[in-house]
Design a protein around this motif. Structure first.
Motif, short mmCIF file in Angstrom:
data_model
loop_
_atom_site.label_atom_id
_atom_site.label_comp_id
_atom_site.label_asym_id
_atom_site.label_seq_id
_atom_site.Cartn_x
_atom_site.Cartn_y
_atom_site.Cartn_z
N UNK A 104 0.82 -1.20 0.00
CA UNK A 104 0.00 0.00 0.00
C UNK A 104 0.86 1.26 0.00
N UNK A 105 1.98 1.23 0.70
CA UNK A 105 2.90 2.36 0.69
C UNK A 105 3.78 2.29 -0.55
N UNK A 106 3.27 2.77 -1.66
CA UNK A 106 3.92 2.57 -2.96
C UNK A 106 5.23 3.35 -3.07
N UNK A 107 5.25 4.57 -2.56
CA UNK A 107 6.48 5.36 -2.61
C UNK A 107 7.46 4.86 -1.54
N UNK A 108 8.74 5.07 -1.77
CA UNK A 108 9.75 4.54 -0.85
C UNK A 108 9.61 5.11 0.55
N UNK A 109 9.08 6.33 0.64
CA UNK A 109 8.98 7.00 1.93
C UNK A 109 7.66 6.71 2.64
N UNK A 110 6.78 5.97 2.03
CA UNK A 110 5.48 5.66 2.63
C UNK A 110 5.60 4.38 3.47
N UNK A 111 5.73 4.57 4.77
CA UNK A 111 5.94 3.44 5.67
C UNK A 111 4.76 2.48 5.64
N UNK A 112 5.05 1.23 5.38
CA UNK A 112 4.02 0.19 5.27
C UNK A 112 4.58 -1.08 5.90
N UNK A 113 4.37 -1.21 7.21
CA UNK A 113 4.98 -2.33 7.93
C UNK A 113 4.36 -3.67 7.56
N UNK A 114 3.11 -3.67 7.13
CA UNK A 114 2.53 -4.93 6.65
C UNK A 114 3.26 -5.39 5.40
N UNK A 115 3.57 -4.44 4.50
CA UNK A 115 4.33 -4.80 3.30
C UNK A 115 5.72 -5.30 3.68
N UNK A 116 6.35 -4.68 4.66
CA UNK A 116 7.67 -5.14 5.11
C UNK A 116 7.60 -6.60 5.57
N UNK A 117 6.49 -6.94 6.24
CA UNK A 117 6.31 -8.31 6.69
C UNK A 117 6.11 -9.25 5.51
N UNK A 118 5.29 -8.84 4.54
CA UNK A 118 5.07 -9.66 3.35
C UNK A 118 6.37 -9.83 2.57
N UNK A 119 7.14 -8.75 2.45
CA UNK A 119 8.42 -8.80 1.74
C UNK A 119 9.36 -9.81 2.42
N UNK A 120 9.37 -9.78 3.75
CA UNK A 120 10.21 -10.73 4.49
C UNK A 120 9.75 -12.16 4.26
N UNK A 121 8.44 -12.37 4.30
CA UNK A 121 7.90 -13.71 4.05
C UNK A 121 8.23 -14.17 2.63
N UNK A 122 8.22 -13.23 1.69
CA UNK A 122 8.59 -13.58 0.31
C UNK A 122 10.04 -14.01 0.24
N UNK A 123 10.92 -13.28 0.90
CA UNK A 123 12.33 -13.63 0.90
C UNK A 123 12.57 -15.00 1.54
N UNK A 124 11.71 -15.36 2.48
CA UNK A 124 11.82 -16.66 3.15
C UNK A 124 11.15 -17.77 2.35
N UNK A 125 10.55 -17.42 1.23
CA UNK A 125 9.88 -18.40 0.39
C UNK A 125 8.49 -18.77 0.87
N UNK A 126 7.94 -17.99 1.81
CA UNK A 126 6.63 -18.30 2.37
C UNK A 126 5.49 -17.54 1.69
N UNK A 127 5.78 -16.36 1.17
CA UNK A 127 4.78 -15.59 0.42
C UNK A 127 5.11 -15.68 -1.06
N UNK A 128 4.15 -16.12 -1.85
CA UNK A 128 4.36 -16.26 -3.29
C UNK A 128 3.25 -15.52 -4.04
N UNK A 129 3.42 -15.41 -5.36
CA UNK A 129 2.43 -14.74 -6.21
C UNK A 129 2.09 -13.35 -5.66
N UNK A 130 3.11 -12.64 -5.25
CA UNK A 130 2.93 -11.31 -4.66
C UNK A 130 2.62 -10.30 -5.77
N UNK A 131 1.50 -9.62 -5.64
CA UNK A 131 1.04 -8.70 -6.68
C UNK A 131 1.44 -7.26 -6.33
N UNK A 132 1.97 -6.55 -7.34
CA UNK A 132 2.33 -5.15 -7.21
C UNK A 132 1.86 -4.41 -8.46
#
Length: 293
Positions: A237-265
């Protein structure tokens, strides 16, 4: 006021649970300790992610995929947020996107700030009429886990309350259910109310949705609401780099761990299409169209 007190069968939370949770929160000054603050913060993070990451971005919009055990983990914490079971919550939100800021929006801002903030929760019959009696959640209703949560919904926060009492007595119940629940209610409701009144609109969504940095700060990124309405299937949801989006940070981490897939942007083409150029006529909260420049 009568319309806000109507209640349907199987929906006691609006007139029973919410006032009880607010009442519990009133004892907070008399039960203060830093341990209690820690309980509030820990449960706020878990239930907050349960709502924004579990209920909203995963179940409502399918903006990414998780292994079933992890999907259910976040959904269960969402249920403990005291905002309703996944089936009802997801159905209401999907209708919100289908009828955004119209008379059929379940929490339409056209009804005023109070209604869009929390009045709609008490007006159960109106919500049913607006939401066409939940015909848009077959994907969840076909899963036994979500039907189980719906049928036993109130039991799970009660179990949490019992555990809190066993561990830390009444103060833990006050802060873990009362303060945390009240805080969770209102920061979530601010997305429905404040984020359709105050903030900026960088995208031509044709509705009243706005980006509100303060709401985003306390809702794990949900306050970037105009971004969300422009790209509702985006996991970020925080599309710009300065828009803090901690849920996205969590999803990004899960993606790096191979747990979140088919991530839409959103793609560059989608951003270009939705970019706000020139003048745009939008509805306003008082129902009078205005020209946005």
């Amino acid at each position: 006021m009568e319309k806000y007190l109507r209640i349907g069968p199987g929906q006691p939370s609006a007139i029973v649970v919410m006032p009880l949770v607010h009442l519990l929160a009133g004892f907070a000054p008399f039960c203060f300790s830093w341990d209690c603050v820690g309980v509030w913060l820990g449960l706020y993070i878990l239930t907050g992610l349960g709502i924004t990451l579990g209920y909203h971005r995963n179940l409502c919009h399918k903006s990414f995929k998780l292994p079933k055990w992890l999907e259910y983990f976040f959904a269960y914490w969402g249920a403990l947020a005291l905002q309703g079971d996944p089936i009802v919550w997801v159905s209401t939100h999907r209708y919100h996107h289908k009828y955004t800021d119209s008379v059929k929006d379940p929490h339409s801002p056209l009804e005023g700030f109070w209604f869009s903030h929390m009045g709609w929760v008490f007006d159960v019959e109106s919500e049913k009429e607006r939401s066409e009696r939940a015909t848009n959640v077959a994907d969840l209703e076909n899963q036994p886990f979500y039907k189980f949560l719906q049928q036993t919904y109130i039991v799970h926060p009660a179990i949490l309350g019992a555990l809190l009492y066993a561990i830390g007595g009444f103060p833990y119940v006050v802060w873990g259910l009362g303060v945390r629940g009240t805080w969770g209610f209102h920061v979530t409701f601010l997305v429905n109310s404040a984020c359709h009144i105050w903030g900026n609109q960088p995208w031509k969504t044709g509705d009243l949705s706005r980006n509100n940095w303060l709401v985003a700060l306390v809702t794990f990124g949900e306050g970037w609401h105009n971004n969300h309405h422009a790209f509702e299937h985006s996991a970020r949801h925080g599309i710009e780099w300065w828009q803090l989006d901690t849920a996205w940070c969590t999803i990004w981490t899960l993606k790096k761990l191979g747990l979140a897939t088919h991530v839409k942007l959103p793609t560059d083409a989608q951003k270009k299409k939705m970019a706000l150029n020139g003048n745009q006529t939008l509805p306003s909260a008082d129902g009078i169209p205005r020209l946005l420049k």
